[in-house]
Enzyme design. Structure first.
Site, mmCIF file in Angstrom:
data_model
loop_
_atom_site.group_PDB
_atom_site.id
_atom_site.type_symbol
_atom_site.label_atom_id
_atom_site.label_comp_id
_atom_site.label_asym_id
_atom_site.label_seq_id
_atom_site.Cartn_x
_atom_site.Cartn_y
_atom_site.Cartn_z
ATOM 1 N N ALA A 65 -47.813 -30.284 -33.432
ATOM 2 C CA ALA A 65 -48.275 -29.005 -32.895
ATOM 3 C C ALA A 65 -47.042 -28.250 -32.407
ATOM 4 O O ALA A 65 -46.006 -28.852 -32.111
ATOM 5 C CB ALA A 65 -49.239 -29.257 -31.746
ATOM 6 N N GLY A 108 -49.272 -33.829 -34.155
ATOM 7 C CA GLY A 108 -50.315 -33.120 -34.895
ATOM 8 C C GLY A 108 -50.123 -33.198 -36.402
ATOM 9 O O GLY A 108 -51.089 -33.081 -37.158
ATOM 10 N N GLU A 111 -51.681 -36.369 -37.335
ATOM 11 C CA GLU A 111 -53.127 -36.188 -37.142
ATOM 12 C C GLU A 111 -53.733 -35.332 -38.252
ATOM 13 O O GLU A 111 -54.834 -35.602 -38.734
ATOM 14 C CB GLU A 111 -53.378 -35.553 -35.761
ATOM 15 C CG GLU A 111 -53.012 -36.495 -34.619
ATOM 16 C CD GLU A 111 -52.949 -35.800 -33.269
ATOM 17 O OE1 GLU A 111 -52.316 -34.724 -33.174
ATOM 18 O OE2 GLU A 111 -53.516 -36.326 -32.298
ATOM 19 N N GLU A 131 -46.340 -37.753 -28.714
ATOM 20 C CA GLU A 131 -46.796 -36.910 -27.612
ATOM 21 C C GLU A 131 -46.408 -37.459 -26.250
ATOM 22 O O GLU A 131 -46.117 -36.717 -25.313
ATOM 23 C CB GLU A 131 -48.328 -36.726 -27.677
ATOM 24 C CG GLU A 131 -48.812 -35.848 -28.823
ATOM 25 C CD GLU A 131 -49.011 -36.591 -30.133
ATOM 26 O OE1 GLU A 131 -48.547 -37.745 -30.266
ATOM 27 O OE2 GLU A 131 -49.639 -36.010 -31.039
HETATM 28 N N1 CAA Z 1 -42.820 -27.513 -32.306
HETATM 29 C C1 CAA Z 1 -42.009 -26.439 -32.321
HETATM 30 N N2 CAA Z 1 -40.810 -26.427 -32.908
HETATM 31 C C2 CAA Z 1 -40.404 -27.561 -33.506
HETATM 32 C C3 CAA Z 1 -41.184 -28.721 -33.538
HETATM 33 C C4 CAA Z 1 -42.453 -28.668 -32.913
HETATM 34 N N3 CAA Z 1 -43.302 -29.715 -32.913
HETATM 35 N N4 CAA Z 1 -40.505 -29.691 -34.184
HETATM 36 C C5 CAA Z 1 -39.341 -29.150 -34.565
HETATM 37 N N5 CAA Z 1 -39.267 -27.858 -34.149
HETATM 38 C C6 CAA Z 1 -38.178 -26.912 -34.350
HETATM 39 C C7 CAA Z 1 -36.998 -27.219 -33.433
HETATM 40 O O1 CAA Z 1 -37.207 -26.668 -32.158
HETATM 41 C C8 CAA Z 1 -35.872 -26.558 -34.189
HETATM 42 O O2 CAA Z 1 -35.932 -25.186 -33.968
HETATM 43 P P1 CAA Z 1 -34.587 -24.371 -33.504
HETATM 44 O O3 CAA Z 1 -33.675 -24.496 -34.704
HETATM 45 O O4 CAA Z 1 -35.075 -22.990 -33.258
HETATM 46 O O5 CAA Z 1 -34.058 -25.082 -32.311
HETATM 47 C C9 CAA Z 1 -36.245 -26.785 -35.654
HETATM 48 O O6 CAA Z 1 -37.642 -27.062 -35.660
HETATM 49 C C10 CAA Z 1 -35.537 -27.963 -36.271
HETATM 50 O O7 CAA Z 1 -35.763 -29.092 -35.448
HETATM 51 P P2 CAA Z 1 -34.597 -30.079 -34.959
HETATM 52 O O8 CAA Z 1 -33.326 -29.329 -34.789
HETATM 53 O O9 CAA Z 1 -35.106 -30.828 -33.770
HETATM 54 O O10 CAA Z 1 -34.491 -31.017 -36.255
HETATM 55 P P3 CAA Z 1 -33.984 -32.520 -36.307
HETATM 56 O O11 CAA Z 1 -33.855 -32.837 -37.765
HETATM 57 O O12 CAA Z 1 -32.791 -32.720 -35.433
HETATM 58 O O13 CAA Z 1 -35.159 -33.405 -35.665
HETATM 59 C C11 CAA Z 1 -37.487 -34.043 -35.357
HETATM 60 C C12 CAA Z 1 -36.398 -33.501 -36.322
HETATM 61 C C13 CAA Z 1 -37.172 -35.509 -35.010
HETATM 62 C C14 CAA Z 1 -38.820 -33.971 -36.092
HETATM 63 C C15 CAA Z 1 -37.494 -33.196 -34.064
HETATM 64 O O14 CAA Z 1 -37.563 -31.823 -34.428
HETATM 65 C C16 CAA Z 1 -38.649 -33.482 -33.162
HETATM 66 O O15 CAA Z 1 -38.642 -34.472 -32.462
HETATM 67 N N6 CAA Z 1 -39.695 -32.582 -33.138
HETATM 68 C C17 CAA Z 1 -40.809 -32.706 -32.253
HETATM 69 C C18 CAA Z 1 -41.771 -33.794 -32.692
HETATM 70 C C19 CAA Z 1 -42.918 -33.911 -31.734
HETATM 71 O O16 CAA Z 1 -42.742 -34.248 -30.568
HETATM 72 N N7 CAA Z 1 -44.162 -33.678 -32.201
HETATM 73 C C20 CAA Z 1 -45.342 -33.772 -31.406
HETATM 74 C C21 CAA Z 1 -45.732 -32.419 -30.892
HETATM 75 S S1 CAA Z 1 -47.072 -32.497 -29.715
HETATM 76 C C22 CAA Z 1 -48.477 -32.559 -30.641
HETATM 77 O O17 CAA Z 1 -48.445 -32.583 -31.846
HETATM 78 C C23 CAA Z 1 -49.765 -32.569 -29.856
HETATM 79 C C24 CAA Z 1 -50.963 -32.958 -30.635
HETATM 80 O O18 CAA Z 1 -51.333 -34.112 -30.677
HETATM 81 C C25 CAA Z 1 -51.749 -31.960 -31.325
#
Ligand code: CAA
Length: 257
Positions: A65, A108, A111, A131
């Site tokens: 998400a 998400g 999911e 999460e």
């Molecule tokens: N939401 C918003 N933006 C996101 C995102 C997310 N879930 N995941 C990645 N991005 C964005 C980053 O902020 C970044 O944007 P900027 O360049 O503007 O900073 C861009 O995508 C690239 O990401 P990274 O620089 O972090 O890329 P990476 O290759 O170094 O890492 C990753 C990849 C390990 C997937 C890392 O991006 C990450 O950990 N993302 C978050 C994953 C996460 O926690 N997901 C769960 C979300 S909560 C949820 O989903 C709730 C639910 O149950 C519904």
């Protein structure tokens, strides 16, 4: 219809939805998920479409998400807007939906893949429910669907630690139906989708409904439901065609009636 966050395409009898927010690793904003729902509605109404494929990019199916959209949320806003609930539309699709997953399928994203009927993964796929690292609980079925797919021990570990699973572990655990090399992912998934779309649509929909019953009811009720669906399939032209073709030693031409 012009979309901003997804691409859609019809390839024969297959409807293809590609998540397309590359700069955010396909983070699932409300706007993106609303577009997915609209695209599914369109494919559901289109009588020529017999199967839908949902995919992302080679780097990310979806990284979860949209954290930037969620960050300012408070309880009242989340509750009043019933945040995330519209995503359930994907699980309610009546025609089969295959998730073609490459790269990250996190939170998400994992999911969303699990809302589809089955997952075919590229060898670089990584699944996780991170999460907990953000101070929240999975909100789109992670604790429930992942547990049904991989069992309590692995689901509990994944949700409590945020650890990612690679494609091989996901296949061993039953989360994905099979793994294919990244370069072949779309070709393989399209072959599977075309095969499904060539069968009788009412019957593929009955199969889907019946398998899903296994997750919602007792074994006895599920068997009763399946038996009724089996009996109902004899009311279709496609049963006459399918069995007639077998007896006459020819390929069936299903007409979806
Ligand atoms: N939401 C918003 N933006 C996101 C995102 C997310 N879930 N995941 C990645 N991005 C964005 C980053 O902020 C970044 O944007 P900027 O360049 O503007 O900073 C861009 O995508 C690239 O990401 P990274 O620089 O972090 O890329 P990476 O290759 O170094 O890492 C990753 C990849 C390990 C997937 C890392 O991006 C990450 O950990 N993302 C978050 C994953 C996460 O926690 N997901 C769960 C979300 S909560 C949820 O989903 C709730 C639910 O149950 C519904």
């Amino acid at each position: 219809m012009a979309y901003e966050n997804i691409l859609t395409e019809k390839r024969g009898k297959v409807g293809l939805i590609t998540l397309n927010r590359p700069k955010a690793l396909n983070a699932l904003s409300s706007a993106l998920m609303a577009e997915v729902a609209t695209a599914l509605d369109a494919f559901e109404k289109d009588e020529r479409i017999g199967c839908v494929v949902l995919t992302g990019s080679e780097k990310a199916f979806a990284a979860g998400a949209d954290i930037k959209e969620m960050q300012p949320l408070d309880f009242a806003r989340a509750y009043l807007t019933d945040f995330i609930t519209p995503w359930d539309r994907v699980a309610r699709n009546r025609k089969p939906v295959i998730a073609a997953v490459a790269g990250y399928a996190l939170g998400g994203g994992c999911e969303l893949a699990m809302m589809c009927d089955f997952i075919i993964a590229a060898d670089n796929a990584r699944f996780g429910q991170p999460e907990i690292t953000l101070g929240v609980v999975p909100g789109a079925g992670g604790t429930q669907r992942l547990t049904r797919f991989v069992g309590k021990s692995k689901a509990m570990e994944m949700c409590l630690t945020g650890r990612m699973m690679d494609a091989e572990e996901a296949e061993r655990a039953g989360l994905v139906s099979r793994i294919v090399p990244l370069d072949d992912l779309m070709e393989e998934v399209m072959k599977v989708a075309e095969k499904i779309a060539d069968f009788s649509l009412p019957v593929t929909m009955m199969v889907k409904e019946s398998v899903n019953r296994a997750y919602e009811t007792t074994l006895a009720e599920g068997i009763r439901f399946e038996r009724r669906m089996f009996h109902a399939s004899f009311a279709t032209d496609d049963q006459s065609e399918g069995m007639g073709a077998f007896v006459e030693k020819r390929s069936p031409q299903f007409r979806n009636k």
